[in-house]
Structure formats: C-alpha cells, structure tokens
Design a protein around this motif. Structure first.
Motif, PDB file in Angstrom:
ATOM      1  N   GLU A  29     -14.312 -41.051 -61.043  1.00  0.00           N
ATOM      2  CA  GLU A  29     -14.730 -40.409 -59.801  1.00  0.00           C
ATOM      3  C   GLU A  29     -13.853 -39.187 -59.493  1.00  0.00           C
ATOM      4  OE1 GLU A  29     -15.386 -42.745 -56.351  1.00  0.00           O
ATOM      5  OE2 GLU A  29     -16.131 -44.485 -57.478  1.00  0.00           O
ATOM      6  N   ALA A  30     -14.411 -38.263 -58.710  1.00  0.00           N
ATOM      7  CA  ALA A  30     -13.657 -37.087 -58.263  1.00  0.00           C
ATOM      8  C   ALA A  30     -12.520 -37.534 -57.347  1.00  0.00           C
ATOM      9  CB  ALA A  30     -14.589 -36.131 -57.528  1.00  0.00           C
ATOM     10  N   CYS A  31     -11.306 -37.103 -57.667  1.00  0.00           N
ATOM     11  CA  CYS A  31     -10.129 -37.582 -56.938  1.00  0.00           C
ATOM     12  C   CYS A  31      -9.380 -36.466 -56.214  1.00  0.00           C
ATOM     13  CB  CYS A  31      -9.165 -38.277 -57.905  1.00  0.00           C
ATOM     14  SG  CYS A  31      -9.771 -39.854 -58.520  1.00  0.00           S
ATOM     15  N   TYR A  49      10.127 -35.329 -55.730  1.00  0.00           N
ATOM     16  CA  TYR A  49       8.753 -34.919 -55.498  1.00  0.00           C
ATOM     17  C   TYR A  49       7.835 -36.086 -55.816  1.00  0.00           C
ATOM     18  CZ  TYR A  49       8.412 -30.170 -53.905  1.00  0.00           C
ATOM     19  OH  TYR A  49       8.423 -29.069 -53.097  1.00  0.00           O
ATOM     20  N   GLY A  50       6.821 -36.266 -54.963  1.00  0.00           N
ATOM     21  CA  GLY A  50       5.900 -37.369 -55.162  1.00  0.00           C
ATOM     22  C   GLY A  50       4.458 -36.928 -55.085  1.00  0.00           C
ATOM     23  N   ILE A  51       3.598 -37.628 -55.803  1.00  0.00           N
ATOM     24  CA  ILE A  51       2.152 -37.427 -55.703  1.00  0.00           C
ATOM     25  C   ILE A  51       1.470 -38.774 -55.509  1.00  0.00           C
ATOM     26  CG2 ILE A  51       2.109 -35.354 -57.151  1.00  0.00           C
ATOM     27  CD1 ILE A  51       0.982 -37.133 -59.442  1.00  0.00           C
ATOM     28  N   THR A  52       0.365 -38.747 -54.800  1.00  0.00           N
ATOM     29  CA  THR A  52      -0.568 -39.875 -54.806  1.00  0.00           C
ATOM     30  C   THR A  52      -1.960 -39.296 -55.025  1.00  0.00           C
ATOM     31  OG1 THR A  52      -0.859 -39.805 -52.401  1.00  0.00           O
ATOM     32  CG2 THR A  52       0.783 -41.339 -53.258  1.00  0.00           C
ATOM     33  N   TYR A  53      -2.845 -40.096 -55.592  1.00  0.00           N
ATOM     34  CA  TYR A  53      -4.213 -39.655 -55.794  1.00  0.00           C
ATOM     35  C   TYR A  53      -5.146 -40.854 -55.692  1.00  0.00           C
ATOM     36  CZ  TYR A  53      -2.954 -41.152 -60.545  1.00  0.00           C
ATOM     37  OH  TYR A  53      -2.498 -41.860 -61.627  1.00  0.00           O
ATOM     38  N   GLY A  93      -3.288 -44.150 -57.321  1.00  0.00           N
ATOM     39  CA  GLY A  93      -2.233 -43.902 -58.310  1.00  0.00           C
ATOM     40  C   GLY A  93      -1.138 -43.054 -57.688  1.00  0.00           C
ATOM     41  N   TRP A  94       0.061 -43.125 -58.248  1.00  0.00           N
ATOM     42  CA  TRP A  94       1.179 -42.346 -57.719  1.00  0.00           C
ATOM     43  C   TRP A  94       2.160 -42.002 -58.838  1.00  0.00           C
ATOM     44  CZ3 TRP A  94       5.883 -44.464 -58.746  1.00  0.00           C
ATOM     45  CH2 TRP A  94       5.932 -45.844 -58.952  1.00  0.00           C
ATOM     46  N   ALA A  95       2.986 -41.015 -58.583  1.00  0.00           N
ATOM     47  CA  ALA A  95       4.074 -40.666 -59.508  1.00  0.00           C
ATOM     48  C   ALA A  95       5.146 -39.941 -58.720  1.00  0.00           C
ATOM     49  CB  ALA A  95       3.578 -39.781 -60.650  1.00  0.00           C
ATOM     50  N   VAL A  96       6.391 -40.052 -59.171  1.00  0.00           N
ATOM     51  CA  VAL A  96       7.507 -39.334 -58.548  1.00  0.00           C
ATOM     52  C   VAL A  96       8.373 -38.713 -59.639  1.00  0.00           C
ATOM     53  CG1 VAL A  96       7.619 -40.759 -56.463  1.00  0.00           C
ATOM     54  CG2 VAL A  96       8.980 -41.413 -58.467  1.00  0.00           C
ATOM     55  N   GLU A  97       8.940 -37.556 -59.327  1.00  0.00           N
ATOM     56  CA  GLU A  97       9.978 -36.972 -60.173  1.00  0.00           C
ATOM     57  C   GLU A  97      11.270 -36.939 -59.373  1.00  0.00           C
ATOM     58  OE1 GLU A  97      11.132 -33.215 -63.068  1.00  0.00           O
ATOM     59  OE2 GLU A  97       9.815 -32.835 -61.359  1.00  0.00           O
ATOM     60  N   VAL A  98      12.300 -37.584 -59.901  1.00  0.00           N
ATOM     61  CA  VAL A  98      13.614 -37.595 -59.265  1.00  0.00           C
ATOM     62  C   VAL A  98      14.435 -36.485 -59.926  1.00  0.00           C
ATOM     63  CG1 VAL A  98      15.614 -38.998 -58.631  1.00  0.00           C
ATOM     64  CG2 VAL A  98      13.381 -40.094 -58.973  1.00  0.00           C
ATOM     65  N   ILE A  99      14.778 -35.462 -59.142  1.00  0.00           N
ATOM     66  CA  ILE A  99      15.474 -34.287 -59.662  1.00  0.00           C
ATOM     67  C   ILE A  99      16.953 -34.412 -59.301  1.00  0.00           C
ATOM     68  CG2 ILE A  99      15.537 -31.760 -59.679  1.00  0.00           C
ATOM     69  CD1 ILE A  99      12.659 -31.860 -58.513  1.00  0.00           C
ATOM     70  N   SER A 100      17.790 -34.555 -60.297  1.00  0.00           N
ATOM     71  CA  SER A 100      19.200 -34.851 -60.070  1.00  0.00           C
ATOM     72  C   SER A 100      19.930 -33.673 -59.417  1.00  0.00           C
ATOM     73  CB  SER A 100      19.894 -35.198 -61.388  1.00  0.00           C
ATOM     74  OG  SER A 100      20.076 -34.018 -62.164  1.00  0.00           O
TER      75      SER A 100
END
Length: 306
Positions: A29-31, A49-53, A93-100
């Motif tokens: 499906e279109a997200c 930084y985080g994303i959810t979709y 769904g989700w993802a995060v990038e932890v930037i040191s």
C-alpha cells in the motif's frame, strides 16, 4: 531497539542505525513516512534521527493512540507510546539513526566544515533511503524542517522524484506520522544516554554520583556546566559523551586545557620551489637526489616532449 542501543553504548564513537521489520502491508500500500530528531541542541550525547511509516489510509490511527510532539510528553508517556508503536508491527514500521558526539564533532571540525544542518539532512536522507531499500512503498514524506523549509523541500524533492515531500515547521505537532517519529527518536536518545558506557575511566570518576549527573545536557543548564567543569582532562579534554565543537565546551577547554603549539613543517607559502630540485645530482655521488614521491613511482625527467 534495546539490543542495538547496547551495541552503540559499548563503542559509542560510531553511528548506528536500528530498524524494525517492514510490515507486509507497507510493501503493497501507499505509505506516508515522517521524520524528526532529538538531541540537536545539547552539548552532551548523541543526536538521533527517527522515522516512522505506515499506510496513508491509517496514518490517523497514530493520533488516536496518543502520538504527539515528544516534547509535550513525559518520559513515561513516550516509553509507553513507543512500546505501543512497536507492537503495531502489522502496519507501522520505524527506524532510528544514533549519531555519536564524536561523529558530530568530526564533521564540524573538518577543513571543509560539514555543518550540523548538513549532518541532519544527511541522516534524514539516509533513513528515507533505508526505508526504500527495505522495499517499503513510500509515496509521501513529512519532515520537521532544519533550515529554510522551501530549500530543504526542494533538495529532498530532487533526490526522491515521484515521492510527495512536505517540509514544515512544527511538523511534529501537525502530522501524526512525524509525531511518532519524534517519539522514536527521543526514546532512543534517552536510552542511549542512560546506558552510556564511559571508556575514559579513571579520569571520569564512575563512583562519584555527583560527577555522573549531567542534567539536561543543554549548554545553559548549571548541572551540565558543572559536569563539564569536573570531567575534563587538561591534555585529552572531555570524554566522548561531550561535543567538543560546541562553544560551551570550547570555552572550558581554553580555560582549563593545556595549550598546544603545532610545528609547521610545510614550506613557506611565499617561497618558490622548483620541481627540478628533486631531480638534480647532489654533487657527492653520481646518483640523482630525488624526492621519494618520484622515486617510488619511477618517474624521471622528460628529455624529449612528444
């Protein structure tokens, strides 16, 4: 997320990306995808930084479960909402990038400086690409702006043709999918800070509870300033928790750190140097005195131009 953040805490000098499984429905499906960050301003700890979709048809369900700008929520509320989001794996769904902090400082201290805005843009772009590489069917993206919204939107639109991009101020309070992303980012940053493992012992006294209190991490916080003042080595500076490139830490380093003068071994800028000098004989032997650069590459003076 817990396992990934433990891995980050153990090394904490490199970035790490943690992502959930992509729901099957998000492949078909279109997200809509939302992007937000946590920890942009503090002098301590990582920026995340985080994303959810989720399917565009179900985006309002994120609002129904209570997703809102993470800054308006308590830590307990954020934790519960993240657990809820993570449990909705059938359509979220989700993802995060932890930037040191180390990565942030290295970027900002480069000879060709990479600003914090550019670091932020790179992370957002990388997370969109991450979702696409996992075959999520992303058709619209909502972003809480960094810098002028119009320029940022034009940049993302050029990079992701065919995806509708909306960059807005206060996006985390306008779009539920961005609110959810802000919760993911904030929870990840809080967990990264709470599980931080100092590698700089013994000059960071891990047994001194007062020294280990760093407050909010923002430059104006008296507790944060006290932590910085106590945990500085005059030669090696601060532990890796600290962003050296912030003016707050730079000022403390100037006051309490040892000044260093670096010897300039390069040729004077205005001194004319001919390349021929690297090929001429020394006068003592018949072997030409040649610079290692030319010797290693077996380069010789040209005797004839063709």
């Amino acid at each position: 997320m817990e396992e990934g953040l433990r891995s980050f805490s153990e090394r904490n000098n490199r970035n790490i990306t943690i992502a959930s499984q992509v729901p099957d429905v998000c492949r078909n499906e279109a997200c809509a995808l939302g992007i937000d960050e946590a920890g942009r301003g503090p002098v301590l700890g990582p920026m995340v930084y985080g994303i959810t979709y989720c399917p565009e048809s179900r985006a309002q369900e994120l609002k129904a479960i209570g997703c809102a700008d993470s800054k308006t929520l308590t830590e307990e509320q954020r934790e519960k909402l993240f657990e809820k989001l993570d449990s909705l794996g059938d359509f979220v769904g989700w993802a995060v990038e932890v930037i040191s902090p180390n990565s942030i400082c290295n970027s900002m201290f480069k000879r060709l400086k990479h600003s914090l805005n550019e670091v932020s843009h790179d992370s957002a772009i990388g997370l969109i690409r991450k979702a696409l590489s996992l075959e999520a069917n992303i058709t619209s993206v909502f972003v809480d702006t960094v810098g002028p919204p119009e320029k940022y939107q034009a940049k993302l639109s050029a990079l992701f043709p065919g995806i509708k991009i909306t960059v807005s101020k206060k996006a985390d309070s306008l779009f539920p999918v961005v609110s959810a992303a802000s919760i993911c980012a904030k929870v990840a940053r809080d967990k990264a800070l709470s599980s931080w493992q100092f590698k700089e012992s013994p000059f960071v006294d891990l047994k001194d509870s007062e020294e280990m209190k760093w407050g909010s991490g923002y430059p104006g916080d008296p507790t944060t300033k006290k932590f910085l003042a106590k945990n500085i080595d005059p030669v090696f500076g601060f532990p890796q928790l600290v962003r050296f490139s912030w003016s707050t830490s730079e000022q403390i380093l100037k006051t309490k750190g040892v000044s260093v003068e670096w010897e300039d071994t390069e040729e004077q800028e205005n001194q004319a140097v001919s390349v021929k000098k690297f090929f001429v004989n020394s006068g003592k032997t018949n072997t030409p005195r040649r610079h290692p650069y030319f010797a290693d590459r077996r380069l010789k003076p040209a005797t004839k131009l063709v």
